[in-house]
Write a protein that holds these residues in place. Structure first.
Motif, mmCIF file in Angstrom:
data_model
loop_
_atom_site.group_PDB
_atom_site.id
_atom_site.type_symbol
_atom_site.label_atom_id
_atom_site.label_comp_id
_atom_site.label_asym_id
_atom_site.label_seq_id
_atom_site.Cartn_x
_atom_site.Cartn_y
_atom_site.Cartn_z
ATOM 1 N N GLY A 172 11.549 121.801 110.691
ATOM 2 C CA GLY A 172 11.985 122.607 109.570
ATOM 3 C C GLY A 172 10.849 123.762 109.500
ATOM 4 O O GLY A 172 9.825 123.769 110.225
ATOM 5 N N THR B 50 9.150 118.729 106.943
ATOM 6 C CA THR B 50 10.835 118.915 106.877
ATOM 7 C C THR B 50 11.274 118.734 108.237
ATOM 8 O O THR B 50 10.772 119.185 109.260
ATOM 9 C CB THR B 50 11.305 120.228 106.249
ATOM 10 N N LYS C 116 15.264 119.548 110.422
ATOM 11 C CA LYS C 116 16.490 119.959 110.070
ATOM 12 C C LYS C 116 17.446 119.269 110.963
ATOM 13 O O LYS C 116 17.242 119.055 112.260
ATOM 14 C CB LYS C 116 16.803 121.364 110.383
ATOM 15 N N LYS D 287 25.345 119.329 108.317
ATOM 16 C CA LYS D 287 23.790 119.712 108.704
ATOM 17 C C LYS D 287 23.082 119.263 107.336
ATOM 18 O O LYS D 287 23.792 119.293 106.116
ATOM 19 C CB LYS D 287 23.752 120.953 108.910
ATOM 20 N N THR D 288 21.859 118.943 107.491
ATOM 21 C CA THR D 288 21.054 118.711 106.136
ATOM 22 C C THR D 288 19.579 119.131 106.746
ATOM 23 O O THR D 288 19.132 119.093 107.842
ATOM 24 C CB THR D 288 21.402 117.334 105.769
ATOM 25 N N THR D 289 18.742 119.020 105.640
ATOM 26 C CA THR D 289 17.487 119.225 106.015
ATOM 27 C C THR D 289 16.764 118.036 105.016
ATOM 28 O O THR D 289 16.939 117.732 103.942
ATOM 29 C CB THR D 289 16.811 120.535 105.267
#
Length: 212
Positions: free
Chosen positions: A135, A140, A142, A176-178
């Protein structure tokens, strides 16, 4: 930036295409072409319906077409009935060819082509992809996956111990997500599964990312 993706390969089934001409003379020629191609063809030892039945129906239509051209009352109706009868037999023959091709997937396309009928080109969709990338912020990751359909949701998990234990992340309505709060430098595994109206899907293959 480190990116990791996995793809799922798919095999495409060859489909028989019965391109029936609208004009009667063209339909007759098409049926004759199919019978000729399948006669003595080792790929089709016992056609259903029999090729003799298709030939008889073709001859009947040809005779009815000749009479219809004389404008005799009722001749057009008879011609149309004979046309329908031939089309029904060709549709049944299409089913037999498809069954034969399905029994030999590797050579299905050539088997279908040898029958005199066409091979429908499959719709080629992009392979399903599941990936992870670092990220914008440190710690993080992604994640992104292929959409599973309308009104699907997605469950995400990650593991920092080689897949021994899995930590659930928030469920999302988009593919999708983080993931936040990861330890920079750590090697993390990720997986997901879609949830649709038919139930929960299988967990995906894992992807591995070294967190930035």
């Amino acid at each position: 930036m480190t990116n990791t993706t996995t793809t799922v390969k798919t095999n495409h089934r060859s489909i028989v295409s019965l391109k029936l001409p609208t004009p009667v003379p063209a339909l007759i020629a098409y049926a004759q072409q199919i019978v000729k191609a399948m006669t003595g063809n080792a790929a089709f030892p016992t056609p259903v319906p029999a090729l003799t039945a298709v030939t008889t129906a073709t001859d009947d239509l040809q005779s009815a077409q000749t009479v219809a051209r004389t404008r005799v009352q009722g001749a057009v109706i008879t011609r149309n009935e004979k046309k329908t009868a031939l089309v029904v037999l060709l549709e049944q023959l299409k089913g037999y060819i498809q069954t034969t091709a399905d029994a030999n997937i590797e050579n299905a396309a050539s088997i279908i082509a040898s029958s005199g009928m066409g091979v429908r080109k499959p719709v080629v969709r992009a392979p399903r992809v599941f990936g992870a990338q670092s990220g914008a912020l440190s710690g993080t990751a992604k994640l992104f996956a292929a959409p599973a359909g309308h009104r699907a949701s997605y469950e995400w998990q990650y593991s920092t111990d080689g897949g021994k234990t899995w930590v659930p992340a928030s469920v999302t309505l988009q593919a999708k997500t983080t993931i936040v709060g990861l330890t920079p430098g750590a090697t993390v595994q990720f997986r997901y599964r879609p949830v649709t109206k038919t139930g929960e899907g299988d967990w995906s293959q894992t992807v591995v990312l070294i967190v930035k």
